[in-house]
Design a protein around this motif. Structure first.
Motif, PDB file in Angstrom:
ATOM      1  N   THR A   7     -30.093  15.360 109.250  1.00  0.00           N
ATOM      2  CA  THR A   7     -31.511  15.701 109.135  1.00  0.00           C
ATOM      3  C   THR A   7     -32.083  16.031 110.507  1.00  0.00           C
ATOM      4  O   THR A   7     -31.928  15.257 111.459  1.00  0.00           O
ATOM      5  N   ILE A   8     -32.737  17.174 110.593  1.00  0.00           N
ATOM      6  CA  ILE A   8     -33.394  17.590 111.838  1.00  0.00           C
ATOM      7  C   ILE A   8     -34.898  17.611 111.594  1.00  0.00           C
ATOM      8  O   ILE A   8     -35.384  18.241 110.647  1.00  0.00           O
ATOM      9  N   LEU A   9     -35.632  16.902 112.440  1.00  0.00           N
ATOM     10  CA  LEU A   9     -37.099  16.863 112.361  1.00  0.00           C
ATOM     11  C   LEU A   9     -37.661  17.885 113.341  1.00  0.00           C
ATOM     12  O   LEU A   9     -37.423  17.794 114.548  1.00  0.00           O
ATOM     13  N   CYS A  10     -38.393  18.873 112.841  1.00  0.00           N
ATOM     14  CA  CYS A  10     -39.017  19.902 113.669  1.00  0.00           C
ATOM     15  C   CYS A  10     -40.507  19.582 113.799  1.00  0.00           C
ATOM     16  O   CYS A  10     -41.197  19.449 112.777  1.00  0.00           O
ATOM     17  N   VAL A  11     -40.990  19.479 115.027  1.00  0.00           N
ATOM     18  CA  VAL A  11     -42.382  19.093 115.270  1.00  0.00           C
ATOM     19  C   VAL A  11     -43.076  20.191 116.062  1.00  0.00           C
ATOM     20  O   VAL A  11     -42.689  20.499 117.199  1.00  0.00           O
ATOM     21  N   ASP A  12     -44.115  20.799 115.474  1.00  0.00           N
ATOM     22  CA  ASP A  12     -44.858  21.880 116.136  1.00  0.00           C
ATOM     23  C   ASP A  12     -46.195  22.009 115.433  1.00  0.00           C
ATOM     24  O   ASP A  12     -46.275  21.885 114.198  1.00  0.00           O
ATOM     25  N   ASP A  13     -47.250  22.247 116.202  1.00  0.00           N
ATOM     26  CA  ASP A  13     -48.571  22.372 115.582  1.00  0.00           C
ATOM     27  C   ASP A  13     -48.808  23.768 114.998  1.00  0.00           C
ATOM     28  O   ASP A  13     -49.802  24.001 114.339  1.00  0.00           O
ATOM     29  N   LYS A  14     -47.887  24.699 115.219  1.00  0.00           N
ATOM     30  CA  LYS A  14     -48.018  26.061 114.692  1.00  0.00           C
ATOM     31  C   LYS A  14     -47.146  26.204 113.433  1.00  0.00           C
ATOM     32  O   LYS A  14     -45.922  26.046 113.495  1.00  0.00           O
ATOM     33  N   GLU A  15     -47.782  26.507 112.295  1.00  0.00           N
ATOM     34  CA  GLU A  15     -47.039  26.642 111.047  1.00  0.00           C
ATOM     35  C   GLU A  15     -46.008  27.764 111.107  1.00  0.00           C
ATOM     36  O   GLU A  15     -44.919  27.657 110.548  1.00  0.00           O
TER      37      GLU A  15
ATOM     38  N   LYS B  56     -40.553   5.665 108.315  1.00  0.00           N
ATOM     39  CA  LYS B  56     -40.086   5.518 106.934  1.00  0.00           C
ATOM     40  C   LYS B  56     -38.631   5.931 106.761  1.00  0.00           C
ATOM     41  O   LYS B  56     -37.888   5.326 106.000  1.00  0.00           O
ATOM     42  N   LYS B  57     -38.217   6.984 107.463  1.00  0.00           N
ATOM     43  CA  LYS B  57     -36.864   7.513 107.285  1.00  0.00           C
ATOM     44  C   LYS B  57     -36.251   7.857 108.639  1.00  0.00           C
ATOM     45  O   LYS B  57     -36.967   8.101 109.602  1.00  0.00           O
ATOM     46  N   SER B  58     -34.932   7.894 108.662  1.00  0.00           N
ATOM     47  CA  SER B  58     -34.239   8.207 109.894  1.00  0.00           C
ATOM     48  C   SER B  58     -33.870   9.683 109.943  1.00  0.00           C
ATOM     49  O   SER B  58     -33.728  10.333 108.895  1.00  0.00           O
ATOM     50  N   VAL B  59     -33.728  10.218 111.145  1.00  0.00           N
ATOM     51  CA  VAL B  59     -33.268  11.592 111.342  1.00  0.00           C
ATOM     52  C   VAL B  59     -32.163  11.578 112.393  1.00  0.00           C
ATOM     53  O   VAL B  59     -31.973  10.589 113.108  1.00  0.00           O
ATOM     54  N   ASP B  60     -31.465  12.696 112.505  1.00  0.00           N
ATOM     55  CA  ASP B  60     -30.340  12.782 113.443  1.00  0.00           C
ATOM     56  C   ASP B  60     -30.684  13.535 114.719  1.00  0.00           C
ATOM     57  O   ASP B  60     -30.021  13.359 115.740  1.00  0.00           O
ATOM     58  N   LEU B  61     -31.711  14.375 114.686  1.00  0.00           N
ATOM     59  CA  LEU B  61     -32.083  15.182 115.845  1.00  0.00           C
ATOM     60  C   LEU B  61     -33.542  15.584 115.703  1.00  0.00           C
ATOM     61  O   LEU B  61     -34.021  15.834 114.596  1.00  0.00           O
ATOM     62  N   ILE B  62     -34.247  15.646 116.844  1.00  0.00           N
ATOM     63  CA  ILE B  62     -35.654  16.055 116.843  1.00  0.00           C
ATOM     64  C   ILE B  62     -35.811  17.297 117.713  1.00  0.00           C
ATOM     65  O   ILE B  62     -35.410  17.295 118.885  1.00  0.00           O
ATOM     66  N   LEU B  63     -36.377  18.362 117.128  1.00  0.00           N
ATOM     67  CA  LEU B  63     -36.775  19.549 117.887  1.00  0.00           C
ATOM     68  C   LEU B  63     -38.290  19.440 118.079  1.00  0.00           C
ATOM     69  O   LEU B  63     -39.051  19.496 117.112  1.00  0.00           O
ATOM     70  N   LEU B  64     -38.727  19.293 119.329  1.00  0.00           N
ATOM     71  CA  LEU B  64     -40.094  18.847 119.602  1.00  0.00           C
ATOM     72  C   LEU B  64     -40.826  19.817 120.532  1.00  0.00           C
ATOM     73  O   LEU B  64     -40.365  20.086 121.644  1.00  0.00           O
ATOM     74  N   ASP B  65     -41.960  20.338 120.061  1.00  0.00           N
ATOM     75  CA  ASP B  65     -42.813  21.172 120.904  1.00  0.00           C
ATOM     76  C   ASP B  65     -43.551  20.285 121.897  1.00  0.00           C
ATOM     77  O   ASP B  65     -43.846  19.118 121.613  1.00  0.00           O
ATOM     78  N   ILE B  66     -43.859  20.820 123.073  1.00  0.00           N
ATOM     79  CA  ILE B  66     -44.575  20.026 124.082  1.00  0.00           C
ATOM     80  C   ILE B  66     -46.087  20.171 123.938  1.00  0.00           C
ATOM     81  O   ILE B  66     -46.824  19.191 123.844  1.00  0.00           O
ATOM     82  N   GLN B  67     -46.571  21.421 123.915  1.00  0.00           N
ATOM     83  CA  GLN B  67     -48.016  21.647 123.907  1.00  0.00           C
ATOM     84  C   GLN B  67     -48.564  21.525 122.490  1.00  0.00           C
ATOM     85  O   GLN B  67     -48.520  22.460 121.693  1.00  0.00           O
ATOM     86  N   MET B  68     -49.107  20.338 122.177  1.00  0.00           N
ATOM     87  CA  MET B  68     -49.737  20.089 120.887  1.00  0.00           C
ATOM     88  C   MET B  68     -51.036  19.341 121.115  1.00  0.00           C
ATOM     89  O   MET B  68     -51.149  18.549 122.063  1.00  0.00           O
TER      90      MET B  68
END
Length: 598
Positions: free
Chosen positions: A5-13, A46-58
């Motif tokens: 599971t990869i969690l992608c975090v970004d404020d832009k849809e 709540k759940k675990s992930v294996d990798l996070i792709l994370l935006d900086i400017q949010m």
């Protein structure tokens, strides 16, 4: 098939949608999207992930804050984080990102191939990690299954507790054993069918002696079989009186089988970890072609020197294995540093030093590699104490490590790097001689002089990209992020890679009044116009290498003459923009190529 599971975090849809669509190309990956740092943190609770792709400017919470909170939580601190950002413009951003726990950076706009291949590399490492964890669980399960039988006697010699392992050995049920006199049930005769009286029972006599007993006895199973048993019986004393006796026992006939199975398991664990290490080495080799051949050559040089010095065979084996794995820690070094085609900045040099600690941690985590780890940790120390990480000197550094230090340096001198031409064997030996008692142990230097003088020159080791995929990875350095044109600072390297002539034809295009265009219409519109112009040049002059010199200047290089139609450019790109096109004409480039083998 394993799923990650990869969690992608970004404020832009739009960015999240693009990442989701791209990652769908990897079958093993499932994607979770979060539009803010708070949403990401709530999901991780709540759940675990294996990798996070994370935006900086949010807004509200930036990527650095999110990463700090993730790494401060025991449940999430081991999750690898890759920053995706458009602000990766300075050493300060690098330092801050790595300080809060990032393992890598990718800059926007993101190159699809680069991201996919990085993700595939990370998944390969995760698979090998999971394999090692599974084997460890199997090991624990086997140990539990082979656990010793245990029963507890009260002061009357009655069994008040017996574990399942004990029941399995003896063949009785729990109901049949509880409350029964142990001596009368299982210890009343020896293997020759001779009766054992209660007063002769060494286990029962503990109630009198109050001393522990360890020895070999005979137990009678439910089916009447008499078996040899190893016994360890311990009294539990309270206020000077024995209240219980705990008896551990094991079937002697199974001990040999257990030892054999344990040995097989240890061998399997060792083999599995070797495969894991080999996978890491393979990944490094694919990331950095220099490291691949380098480690193997260093191992060969170490063996040559060690044999010349009369080192024992077991020590040579340790040295060779350490040399092969001495750069294993580069698995944690970001591409942005590992592949940089020029000299590192001071900060980048400090960051790449961390590969030593990473390598030590990887190797020392398994018993069979501890000696390798203890040796490889010295390979950046120096004879006079000027090395790192500990500044050891002289005899504080093992002789085997001194050999590796010289072999490592010799190979670095005699192989090509993008930013540095290699030395000949003769030149390298001379440099090593000059550094005797400074960087290198004099005994090892003497051996190098004696055996390396007739050594053949190392074959050509290419450092530049040779495939389209490698070009994409290196484009982080060579390409301008806005226009996707080559950067002028790498002109000579790119020129030598793509052109036959050392003196190619040249045209420089200058966009006059472009600054006024930016003032009138804004930087964003100016960037759009530059991107349009760059694409126009690439489509029209596909036989040329095209560079962005500065903000609004461009250069074209070609093996043949270049013809530029100013009127067409003005009409198709810059009509009514107020921008004037100036062409600096086409004499050949003066040969200033550095002597670099790329």
């Amino acid at each position: 098939m394993d799923s990650y599971t990869i969690l992608c975090v970004d404020d832009k849809e739009a960015n999240l949608y693009a990442l989701e669509q791209l990652l769908k190309n990897i079958p093993e990956v499932s994607v979770v999207l979060a539009k803010s740092g708070f949403e990401a943190l709530n999901f991780l609770l709540k759940k675990s992930v294996d990798l996070i792709l994370l935006d900086i400017q949010m807004p509200e919470m930036d990527g650095y804050e999110v990463a700090t909170l993730v790494k401060s939580n025991q449940l999430t601190k081991e999750i690898p984080i890759v920053f995706l950002t458009a602000v990766f413009k300075s050493d300060e951003f690098k330092a801050k990102g790595f300080e809060v726990g990032a393992i890598d950076y990718l800059t926007k706009p993101i190159d699809d191939n680069q991201l996919l291949n990085k993700i595939k590399l990370y998944i390969k490492v995760l698979k090998e990690r999971d394999k090692a964890i599974f084997l460890q669980h199997e090991y624990q399960n086997m140990t539990d299954f082979m656990g010793e039988g245990l029963y507890v006697l009260d002061t009357n010699g009655h069994i008040v507790y017996i574990n399942q392992a004990g029941l399995n050995v003896l063949g009785f049920s729990l109901k049949e054993m509880l409350g029964k006199n142990a001596h009368e049930m299982i210890h009343y005769k020896d293997k020759f069918e001779n009766p054992i009286l209660l007063k002769e029972c060494r286990i029962h006599n503990i109630f009198e002696t109050k001393a522990p007993y360890i020895g070999q006895e005979n137990f009678v199973k439910k089916d009447g079989t008499i078996i040899d048993i190893l016994v360890s019986a311990t009294p539990i004393v309270e206020k000077g009186k024995i209240i219980k006796v705990i008896v551990l026992f094991q079937d002697v006939s199974k001990i040999v089988e257990q030892e054999r199975r344990l040995l097989e398991l240890e061998m399997q664990k060792s083999q599995n970890y070797q495969e894991f290490i080999s996978s890491l080495v393979t990944i490094i080799e694919k990331r950095d072609t220099y490291t691949a051949g380098h480690s193997q050559r260093v191992a060969q040089y170490c063996e040559m020197i060690a044999r010349h010095l009369g080192i024992e065979e077991s020590e040579i084996e340790l040295l060779v294995n350490s040399a092969k794995l001495h750069d294993i820690g580069k698995i944690s070094t970001p591409d942005s540093i590992l592949l940089k085609p020029s000299k590192l900045t001071e900060l980048e040099y400090e960051l790449i030093k961390d590969h030593l600690k990473s390598g030590y941690d990887i190797l020392s985590s398994v018993g069979s590699y501890k000696d390798v780890a203890e040796l490889m940790k010295y390979h950046h120390e120096r004879y006079d104490g000027s090395g790192y990480p500990n500044g050891f000197k002289g005899d504080e550094i093992p002789l085997l490590a001194h050999i590796m230090i010289v072999a490592d340096s010799f190979d670095a001198m005699t192989t090509d790097r993008i930013y540095k031409q290699r030395k000949s064997v003769k030149e390298a030996i001379l440099e090593i001689q000059n550094s005797s008692k400074i960087e290198f142990h004099p005994l090892v230097v003497k051996a190098v002089v004696e055996i390396f003088s007739d050594l053949k020159e190392v074959s050509y080791t290419p450092q530049m990209p040779t495939t389209e995929l490698e070009m994409h990875r290196f484009s982080y350095y060579f390409k301008d992020k806005l226009t996707d044109l080559f950067l002028i600072e790498y002109q000579y390297l790119v020129q030598k890679l793509f052109l036959k002539s050392e003196n190619p034809y040249k045209k420089i295009i200058r966009l006059v009044n472009f600054g006024n265009y930016n003032k009138l219409f804004g930087w964003q519109e100016g960037d759009k116009l530059l991107i349009l112009f760059a694409q126009y040049l690439k489509n029209l002059y596909h036989d040329c290498i095209i560079f962005r010199i500065e903000g609004d200047d461009f250069m074209l290089l070609s093996d043949s003459e270049i013809y530029i139609d100013i009127d067409s450019i003005a009409k198709e790109i810059f009509q009514d923009s107020g921008i004037t096109i100036f062409i600096e004409d086409g004499v050949k480039v003066t040969s200033e190529l550095e002597q670099i083998n790329v």
